[in-house]
Design an enzyme around this catalytic site. Sequence first.
Site, PDB file in Angstrom:
ATOM      1  N   THR A  32     -22.364  23.854 -24.467  1.00 49.54           N
ATOM      2  CA  THR A  32     -21.015  24.343 -24.894  1.00 49.54           C
ATOM      3  C   THR A  32     -20.225  23.159 -23.597  1.00 49.54           C
ATOM      4  O   THR A  32     -20.743  22.703 -23.353  1.00 49.54           O
ATOM      5  CB  THR A  32     -21.150  25.436 -24.646  1.00 49.54           C
ATOM      6  OG1 THR A  32     -21.789  26.433 -25.282  1.00 49.54           O
ATOM      7  CG2 THR A  32     -19.483  25.723 -23.961  1.00 49.54           C
ATOM      8  N   HIS A 181     -30.142  31.563 -30.430  1.00 51.35           N
ATOM      9  CA  HIS A 181     -29.787  30.950 -29.584  1.00 51.35           C
ATOM     10  C   HIS A 181     -30.538  32.498 -28.250  1.00 51.35           C
ATOM     11  O   HIS A 181     -29.494  33.379 -28.696  1.00 51.35           O
ATOM     12  CB  HIS A 181     -28.310  30.975 -28.703  1.00 51.35           C
ATOM     13  CG  HIS A 181     -28.459  30.872 -27.226  1.00 51.35           C
ATOM     14  ND1 HIS A 181     -29.644  30.735 -26.575  1.00 51.35           N
ATOM     15  CD2 HIS A 181     -27.777  30.393 -26.640  1.00 51.35           C
ATOM     16  CE1 HIS A 181     -29.015  30.520 -25.542  1.00 51.35           C
ATOM     17  NE2 HIS A 181     -28.035  29.696 -25.390  1.00 51.35           N
ATOM     18  N   ASN A 184     -31.579  32.117 -21.972  1.00 46.42           N
ATOM     19  CA  ASN A 184     -30.122  32.126 -20.820  1.00 46.42           C
ATOM     20  C   ASN A 184     -29.136  32.994 -21.381  1.00 46.42           C
ATOM     21  O   ASN A 184     -28.382  32.864 -20.744  1.00 46.42           O
ATOM     22  CB  ASN A 184     -29.080  31.124 -21.041  1.00 46.42           C
ATOM     23  CG  ASN A 184     -29.937  29.272 -21.710  1.00 46.42           C
ATOM     24  OD1 ASN A 184     -31.390  29.564 -20.953  1.00 46.42           O
ATOM     25  ND2 ASN A 184     -28.930  28.600 -21.615  1.00 46.42           N
ATOM     26  N   TYR A 186     -27.940  35.318 -23.023  1.00 46.19           N
ATOM     27  CA  TYR A 186     -26.938  35.668 -23.912  1.00 46.19           C
ATOM     28  C   TYR A 186     -27.398  37.284 -25.226  1.00 46.19           C
ATOM     29  O   TYR A 186     -28.565  37.466 -24.616  1.00 46.19           O
ATOM     30  CB  TYR A 186     -26.668  34.535 -25.126  1.00 46.19           C
ATOM     31  CG  TYR A 186     -25.456  33.762 -24.227  1.00 46.19           C
ATOM     32  CD1 TYR A 186     -24.748  34.137 -23.510  1.00 46.19           C
ATOM     33  CD2 TYR A 186     -25.948  32.512 -23.676  1.00 46.19           C
ATOM     34  CE1 TYR A 186     -23.854  32.643 -22.894  1.00 46.19           C
ATOM     35  CE2 TYR A 186     -25.307  31.573 -22.996  1.00 46.19           C
ATOM     36  CZ  TYR A 186     -25.144  31.752 -22.156  1.00 46.19           C
ATOM     37  OH  TYR A 186     -24.217  31.223 -20.866  1.00 46.19           O
ATOM     38  N   ASN A 241     -27.370  33.735 -15.646  1.00 47.36           N
ATOM     39  CA  ASN A 241     -26.538  35.537 -16.774  1.00 47.36           C
ATOM     40  C   ASN A 241     -27.203  36.711 -16.126  1.00 47.36           C
ATOM     41  O   ASN A 241     -27.309  37.515 -16.897  1.00 47.36           O
ATOM     42  CB  ASN A 241     -26.403  34.396 -17.858  1.00 47.36           C
ATOM     43  CG  ASN A 241     -25.853  34.292 -18.177  1.00 47.36           C
ATOM     44  OD1 ASN A 241     -24.691  33.881 -17.777  1.00 47.36           O
ATOM     45  ND2 ASN A 241     -25.617  33.485 -19.122  1.00 47.36           N
TER      46      ASN A 241
END
Length: 368
Positions: A32, A181, A184, A186, A241
């Site tokens: 990102t 994805h 991480n 999400y 996260n």
Amino acid sequence: MSTHDHSSYKLLSTFKNKGLELQNRVVMAPMTRSRATGFEPNDLIAEYYRQRNTAGLIITEGNAPSANGLGYPRTPGIFTGSQSEAWKKVTRAAHEGGAKIFNQLMHAGRIAHTANTPEGAEIVAPSAIAAAADLWTDTQGMQKAGTPRAMTIDDIRQATGEFVEAATNAIAAGFDGVELHGANGYLIEQFINPNSNKREDAYGGSIENRGRFLLETAKAVGEAIGFEKLGVRLSPYNIYNDMDAYIDTPDMYRHLAEGLQKLGIVYLHIIDRAPLETQEGQQLVKDMRRLFTNTMIVNGGYDTHRAEKAITEGTADLVAFGVPFIANPDLVAIMKTGEEWAQPDPSTFFSAGPEGLTDYPARTLAEV
Ligand SMILES: Cc1cc2nc3c(=O)[nH]c(=O)nc-3n(C[C@H](O)[C@H](O)[C@H](O)COP(=O)(O)O)c2cc1C
């Protein structure tokens, strides 16, 4: 000056396996970069990928499959016709240099703030538990991640449908495939991890249930675009996260590796930095490699030598590099000569504009 000649490294040789044909085994990891004002890629972003198109495979920055899937400022989507059209200049830019390019589909789930999302978008997640995470917003500075609404079964089906539509848009835009994805912290990992998933229906509780959203979505996407165009990224033992550790991690990821193998996806991409720190984790990575027999990509803190070792020892087929690609657009050529890698400035990782994105020069010496 050039000090070593690494041009005979297997890492730098061509690769072919089940429809995936690459000019080398160096993968640009998804990153990102927050330059996508208006939620779509622009000429600057196309130029950034063009500069890095000597990689074997480029995996784009995370792309939202719906407005609900956005979470950070200036991140792109691939859920509107205009976004899909805008991505065409990026796929062309990658292909010009011979790179293949996959679009990373990233639904942020609860790692989101309404200041970063368009009108009408909603923060959704498996359960109504806010992440202990701070996010940058352009209008309100640092903010706590919003509290999500727990998804209904209809919301879950809708989210799967959004991934399918986004993947279809990606193929129409010229991508060679998509990467889900699942890493991480999400949305997909929010389902996998029992600390963010307290559901009592078919999508929560047991390993099978927590893995259901990923496996159902992978199946639906693969059926729409072809399993040979679908990769998945996972990060076992991830704590980023607000993903707390949990006891059945190895069983969970063995189940996922098995399920993804059964579907026949083209690659499994593992961030193995955290697992490799413990014996249990090392065993898990080995198990995943054994259970998943198509192409395996590893990532996380690799340099040229460690990557070459992973490939020659057979622990991976391809190695992905993130931060090294930021300041070394011609990373593959630099690997060949053994020159030292340039170090990027982290303060421009997510800033707006070209600074720190497209102004790192190619440094390869003319004579090797
Ligand atoms: C600026 C930046 C942005 C990132 N964005 C993403 C992303 O959008 N999707 C993703 O899966 N990983 C993302 N990552 C993680 C990287 O893909 C990679 O896993 C990490 O940088 C470790 O690999 P490295 O040591 O080769 O950099 C990001 C990392 C950085 C530094």
